[in-house]
Design a protein around this motif. Structure first.
Motif, mmCIF file in Angstrom:
data_model
loop_
_atom_site.group_PDB
_atom_site.id
_atom_site.type_symbol
_atom_site.label_atom_id
_atom_site.label_comp_id
_atom_site.label_asym_id
_atom_site.label_seq_id
_atom_site.Cartn_x
_atom_site.Cartn_y
_atom_site.Cartn_z
ATOM 1 N N LEU A 406 0.943 -1.287 0.107
ATOM 2 C CA LEU A 406 -0.012 0.211 0.196
ATOM 3 C C LEU A 406 0.854 1.177 -0.061
ATOM 4 O O LEU A 406 1.997 1.116 0.313
ATOM 5 N N GLN A 407 0.218 2.467 -0.276
ATOM 6 C CA GLN A 407 1.211 3.608 -0.518
ATOM 7 C C GLN A 407 1.032 4.196 0.629
ATOM 8 O O GLN A 407 -0.044 4.761 1.580
ATOM 9 N N PHE A 408 2.286 4.625 1.397
ATOM 10 C CA PHE A 408 2.316 5.233 2.670
ATOM 11 C C PHE A 408 3.451 6.463 2.282
ATOM 12 O O PHE A 408 3.850 6.952 3.385
ATOM 13 N N GLN A 409 3.297 7.054 1.188
ATOM 14 C CA GLN A 409 4.177 8.060 0.602
ATOM 15 C C GLN A 409 3.287 8.959 -0.188
ATOM 16 O O GLN A 409 2.734 8.483 -1.131
ATOM 17 N N ALA A 410 3.437 10.186 0.132
ATOM 18 C CA ALA A 410 2.517 11.145 -0.582
ATOM 19 C C ALA A 410 3.114 11.353 -2.105
ATOM 20 O O ALA A 410 4.412 11.390 -2.221
ATOM 21 N N LYS A 411 2.394 11.137 -2.956
ATOM 22 C CA LYS A 411 2.749 11.315 -4.453
ATOM 23 C C LYS A 411 3.473 12.720 -4.792
ATOM 24 O O LYS A 411 2.957 13.643 -4.305
ATOM 25 N N GLU A 412 4.627 12.681 -5.220
ATOM 26 C CA GLU A 412 5.175 14.054 -5.632
ATOM 27 C C GLU A 412 4.414 14.345 -6.742
ATOM 28 O O GLU A 412 4.014 13.592 -7.499
ATOM 29 N N ILE A 413 4.239 15.613 -6.586
ATOM 30 C CA ILE A 413 3.267 16.105 -7.618
ATOM 31 C C ILE A 413 4.072 16.438 -8.981
ATOM 32 O O ILE A 413 5.329 17.172 -8.912
ATOM 33 N N GLU A 414 3.661 15.783 -10.025
ATOM 34 C CA GLU A 414 4.439 15.803 -11.235
ATOM 35 C C GLU A 414 4.350 17.339 -11.962
ATOM 36 O O GLU A 414 3.399 17.834 -12.296
ATOM 37 N N ILE A 415 5.496 17.852 -11.912
ATOM 38 C CA ILE A 415 5.599 19.077 -12.295
ATOM 39 C C ILE A 415 6.610 19.466 -13.320
ATOM 40 O O ILE A 415 7.708 18.777 -13.336
ATOM 41 N N THR A 416 6.619 20.381 -14.477
ATOM 42 C CA THR A 416 7.389 20.678 -15.496
ATOM 43 C C THR A 416 8.522 21.804 -14.737
ATOM 44 O O THR A 416 7.679 22.736 -14.521
ATOM 45 N N LEU A 417 9.592 21.388 -14.698
ATOM 46 C CA LEU A 417 10.451 22.300 -13.909
ATOM 47 C C LEU A 417 10.804 23.644 -14.610
ATOM 48 O O LEU A 417 10.758 24.665 -14.266
ATOM 49 N N GLN A 418 10.943 23.418 -16.067
ATOM 50 C CA GLN A 418 11.502 24.395 -16.852
ATOM 51 C C GLN A 418 10.841 24.138 -18.208
ATOM 52 O O GLN A 418 10.867 22.981 -18.637
ATOM 53 N N SER A 419 10.025 25.125 -18.727
ATOM 54 C CA SER A 419 9.625 25.115 -20.050
ATOM 55 C C SER A 419 9.251 26.585 -20.535
ATOM 56 O O SER A 419 9.633 27.470 -19.873
ATOM 57 N N GLU A 420 8.670 26.687 -21.543
ATOM 58 C CA GLU A 420 8.220 27.935 -22.125
ATOM 59 C C GLU A 420 6.896 27.933 -22.077
ATOM 60 O O GLU A 420 6.045 29.204 -22.752
ATOM 61 N N LYS A 421 6.186 27.216 -21.151
ATOM 62 C CA LYS A 421 4.730 26.995 -21.365
ATOM 63 C C LYS A 421 3.607 28.314 -20.923
ATOM 64 O O LYS A 421 2.663 28.601 -21.188
ATOM 65 N N LEU A 422 4.500 29.201 -20.088
ATOM 66 C CA LEU A 422 3.775 30.251 -19.731
ATOM 67 C C LEU A 422 4.457 31.694 -20.209
ATOM 68 O O LEU A 422 3.969 32.570 -19.870
ATOM 69 N N THR A 423 5.017 31.658 -21.143
ATOM 70 C CA THR A 423 5.859 32.569 -21.569
ATOM 71 C C THR A 423 4.594 33.706 -22.274
ATOM 72 O O THR A 423 3.637 33.300 -22.725
ATOM 73 N N GLY A 424 4.858 35.054 -21.793
ATOM 74 C CA GLY A 424 3.936 36.065 -22.290
ATOM 75 C C GLY A 424 2.842 36.214 -21.436
ATOM 76 O O GLY A 424 1.817 36.936 -21.571
ATOM 77 N N LYS A 425 2.566 35.313 -20.329
ATOM 78 C CA LYS A 425 1.579 35.296 -19.272
ATOM 79 C C LYS A 425 1.772 35.998 -18.034
ATOM 80 O O LYS A 425 3.026 35.583 -17.809
ATOM 81 N N THR A 426 1.033 36.618 -17.672
ATOM 82 C CA THR A 426 1.189 37.451 -16.212
ATOM 83 C C THR A 426 0.441 36.865 -15.298
ATOM 84 O O THR A 426 -0.817 36.420 -15.388
ATOM 85 N N PHE A 427 1.047 36.879 -13.866
ATOM 86 C CA PHE A 427 0.256 36.048 -12.801
ATOM 87 C C PHE A 427 0.378 36.983 -11.507
ATOM 88 O O PHE A 427 1.441 37.685 -11.449
ATOM 89 N N VAL A 428 -0.748 37.117 -10.494
ATOM 90 C CA VAL A 428 -0.507 37.642 -9.382
ATOM 91 C C VAL A 428 -0.966 36.374 -8.348
ATOM 92 O O VAL A 428 -2.069 35.419 -8.793
ATOM 93 N N ILE A 429 -0.149 36.199 -7.306
ATOM 94 C CA ILE A 429 -0.606 34.999 -6.478
ATOM 95 C C ILE A 429 -1.121 35.737 -5.209
ATOM 96 O O ILE A 429 -0.541 36.507 -4.555
ATOM 97 N N SER A 430 -2.304 34.988 -4.806
ATOM 98 C CA SER A 430 -2.779 35.611 -3.428
ATOM 99 C C SER A 430 -3.355 34.561 -2.651
ATOM 100 O O SER A 430 -4.030 33.627 -3.340
ATOM 101 N N GLY A 431 -3.337 34.590 -1.172
ATOM 102 C CA GLY A 431 -3.934 33.516 -0.418
ATOM 103 C C GLY A 431 -2.971 32.452 -0.012
ATOM 104 O O GLY A 431 -1.699 32.674 -0.214
ATOM 105 N N VAL A 432 -3.708 31.407 0.621
ATOM 106 C CA VAL A 432 -2.856 30.294 1.191
ATOM 107 C C VAL A 432 -3.189 29.110 0.467
ATOM 108 O O VAL A 432 -4.313 29.012 0.181
#
Ligand SMILES: [Zn+2]
Length: 495
Positions: A406-432
């Motif tokens: 059985l699984q007793f370890q939290a799955k690491e969330i798969e993320i692309t560490l480096q890409s151009e996928k968000l190029t040209g897009k702007t973000f503001v982060i707010s909250g918890v």
């Protein structure tokens, strides 16, 4: 279900010599659960729309969305009302307390909602319900009946709940035979005696409850109902924790309903969700000695001869069950953790603990301070966790479950560490956020080509919104029609 349609339907059934339905509510609920769309279509149900749920925000207020639904031709309750003060709410309630009997359908209450979507977002949700809506229930129908006896149920946590067994009586269209008594205090409060004549009420789907006792009908020699001091199932002395109303049977490893309850909880839909294994099967297996602990589920495949010997349990059922058990080994850590049934560790808390500690070993060895430092974990939950992991039996179970795969370890969330996928897009982060810190989200966006802005403007592409976001930011974003996205939405963009 309109009352007129219900009465017509029942009359037809009566003429055909068929059983009539108890009340419109049960009939409607039963219909909704049916899997036969043809039969459902034949049934005279109607529908009011109460809200419009969309990913994008098209309206600023709930009222606006209702009016739009109406203009599109949907049925919307014509009695909804927009009021500007709490007195307006009370006036509305008072009016409908009487007037509801003139409606063509039954209602059991009123829902009061905050109109502004901006304020709704700011208020957010608890784990179970929105903070911007609440229901007001009308006083429920009440009947008088006789208390036959009080029996005691032992739940999976060992809590011993008294249940009143009543002389069957018709109430709000259904026959009532049992009522909940919650706990020992409730028996005291009602000062229940054997054979008492009691007033029972039932509101909506809630289990009937005893309101009070008709003292004028009590027999002089009636004995007081005494809450037991030992477990009705295993005879262990009951304990009561400080500040709690429930009495518990502490024999969690030897008390039959607790053992069965724990295994049933483990396989349940919200926990391991094991296909082909139900509550009755668990009960049956326990009686036969096939299951004594949660971990025994994972040894069932070695017991096929015994399984084949069970009546009405065919080869196909066994195959399905074993397949379901095998598949459950892939369930994520947070589900396993919830399935263990640690007191006070519900679904949300299990998720917070899984992501907060990453694995069972760190969770098991965490100190009180470390646990409390995790979001949403308080003293009471932390103490319960420490107590759970202090017991050798529990640690043994976990070792066996680990060995089973059985699984007793939290799955690491798969993320692309480096890409151009968000190029040209702007973000503001707010909250918890649940999965990331704000700093981690910032890194994530920037390493994929996105740009973090410090304030909200009409040019902003996305507002990544977490819990407890600042109200002014939210209002501004809504005003400028900036799309709000969650951390999950952001991960989706990076996939
Ligand atoms: Zn017991």
């Amino acid at each position: 279900m309109h009352r007129a349609a219900f009465e017509r339907l029942n009359k037809e059934r009566e003429e055909l010599g068929e059983v009539t339905y108890a009340n419109p509510r049960n009939f409607a609920a039963g219909t909704i659960k049916m899997q036969d769309s043809k039969e459902v279509a034949r049934r005279p149900l109607d529908c009011f729309l109460y809200s419009l749920n969309t990913d994008k925000i098209y309206f600023k207020t709930h009222w606006e969305s209702l009016q739009t639904l109406k203009s599109w031709g949907f049925h919307v309750s014509e009695h909804s009302k927009l009021v500007n003060s709490i007195n307006g709410v009370f006036d509305f309630i008072k009016y409908w307390e009487e007037e509801r009997f003139n409606l063509g359908y039954d209602i059991d209450g009123i829902v009061i909602k905050v109109n502004s979507y901006g304020q709704q977002q700011e208020l957010g949700f608890t784990a179970k319900s929105p903070r911007w809506a609440i229901s007001y229930k009308f006083k429920a129908e009440e009947v008088e009946t006789i208390l036959d006896q009080v029996t005691y149920q032992v739940g999976r946590t060992g809590a011993v709940t008294p249940v009143a067994n009543l002389k069957p009586v018709l109430l709000a269209g259904t026959t009532v035979k049992r009522a909940t008594l919650h706990n020992a205090n409730e028996i005291e409060r009602l000062d229940l005696h054997q054979g008492d004549s009691v007033f029972v009420e039932k509101g909506g789907e809630i289990i009937p409850k005893i309101i009070n006792v008709n003292l004028s009908k009590r027999k002089p020699d009636a004995l007081k109902i005494i809450y037991p001091t030992v477990c009705p199932e295993c005879g262990t002395s009951l304990i009561r924790k400080e500040g709690e109303v429930a009495f518990y049977c502490p024999n969690d490893e030897g008390c039959p309903p607790q053992i069965v309850g724990k295994i049933q909880h483990f396989i349940g839909r919200k926990a391991m969700n094991i296909d082909g294994l139900g509550d009755e099967t668990i009960e049956n297996f326990y009686q036969r000695g096939l299951l004594k602990h949660i971990s025994d589920i994972y040894t069932l495949h070695e017991k096929s001869d015994e399984l084949k010997g069970i009546e009405r349990f065919g080869e196909k059922s066994i195959e399905n069950m074993l397949k379901g058990i095998e598949q459950s080994k892939e369930m994520p850590f947070e589900k396993v953790l919830f399935g263990l049934g640690i007191r006070y560790v519900g679904e949300t808390v299990a998720r917070k603990l899984a992501f907060g500690t990453k694995n069972i070993d760190r969770l098991a060895s965490a100190t009180l301070e470390e646990l409390i430092a995790i979001d949403e974990i308080g003293q009471r939950i932390a103490e319960s966790i420490i107590e759970y992991f202090s017991k050798t039996e529990h640690l043994q179970q976990i070792e066996l479950l680990k060995a089973a795969g059985l699984q007793f370890q939290a799955k690491e969330i798969e993320i692309t560490l480096q890409s151009e996928k968000l190029t040209g897009k702007t973000f503001v982060i707010s909250g918890v956020f649940e999965k990331f810190s704000r700093e981690e989200l910032k890194d994530l966006i920037e390493s994929n080509g996105g740009k973090i802005l410090s304030s909200i403007s009409a040019k902003l592409n996305y507002l990544v919104a977490g819990d407890n976001m600042g109200p002014s930011k939210l209002e501004k974003a809504l005003k400028l029609n900036v799309p709000l996205i969650s951390e999950d939405d952001l991960l989706e963009m990076l996939k």
